[in-house]
Scaffold this active site. Structure first.
Site, PDB file in Angstrom:
ATOM      1  CG  HIS A  44      -1.962  -1.024   1.212  1.00 15.68           C
ATOM      2  ND1 HIS A  44      -2.875  -1.174   2.222  1.00 15.68           N
ATOM      3  CD2 HIS A  44      -2.281  -1.981   0.303  1.00 15.68           C
ATOM      4  CE1 HIS A  44      -3.712  -2.146   1.953  1.00 15.68           C
ATOM      5  NE2 HIS A  44      -3.364  -2.665   0.785  1.00 15.68           N
ATOM      6  CD  GLU A  46      -1.082   3.954   4.082  1.00  9.39           C
ATOM      7  OE1 GLU A  46      -1.013   3.325   2.997  1.00  9.39           O
ATOM      8  OE2 GLU A  46      -2.132   4.032   4.730  1.00  9.39           O
ATOM      9  CB  CYS A  69      -5.549  -0.962   5.911  1.00  9.62           C
ATOM     10  SG  CYS A  69      -3.871  -1.535   5.642  1.00  9.62           S
ATOM     11  CB  CYS A  78      -0.919   0.798   6.305  1.00  5.61           C
ATOM     12  SG  CYS A  78      -0.702   0.090   4.659  1.00  5.61           S
TER      13      CYS A  78
END
Length: 137
Positions: A44, A46, A69, A78
């Site tokens: 993702h 991040e 998330c 994350c």
């Protein structure tokens, strides 16, 4: 946050069906890392930005277009990953409407004494990602 929005645009079309999220990390007033959503099952925004940090990173401020998330799906949480880094503050464009998240990512961060500010440039963020967010669960 505008830089994070711009970074998120780099995710398309590879990130689909995931939303094109962007993240920038700031240290001492300068961007030191960037990330965006990768293909499904990959990093993702991040996680990508955190992996690209310089080794001497400290006192970090993150700008991310969507709430990090909170749960382990195809990739680790994350929000929990951020706890492994010297993150001081996180600016979030908009909360994640996914029922598994909806504030849970924010709670993980605030429970760890990381300052969080939400709805940062939210109108602009939603203009860039809302059509990609899942609303029917």
């Amino acid at each position: 946050m505008q830089e994070a929005i711009n970074e998120g645009k780099k995710a398309l079309p590879d990130c689909l069906p995931n939303p094109p999220i962007g993240c920038v990390i700031v240290q001492d007033g300068k961007i030191v890392s960037r990330g965006h959503t990768n293909k499904p099952g990959s990093d993702h925004a991040e996680a990508m930005a955190l992996k690209l940090l310089p080794k001497d990173a400290k006192d970090l401020i993150l700008f991310v277009t969507l709430e990090p998330c909170s749960y382990f799906g195809r990739t680790p949480s994350c929000a929990k990953t951020m706890l492994q880094y010297p993150v001081q503050k996180v600016y979030v464009g908009t909360l994640d409407p996914h029922p598994k998240n909806q504030g849970a990512g924010i709670k993980i961060l605030t429970d760890a004494n990381i300052e969080v500010e939400t709805a940062v440039l939210e109108k602009e963020v939603l203009e860039s990602i809302e059509s990609y967010l899942l609303h029917d669960f």
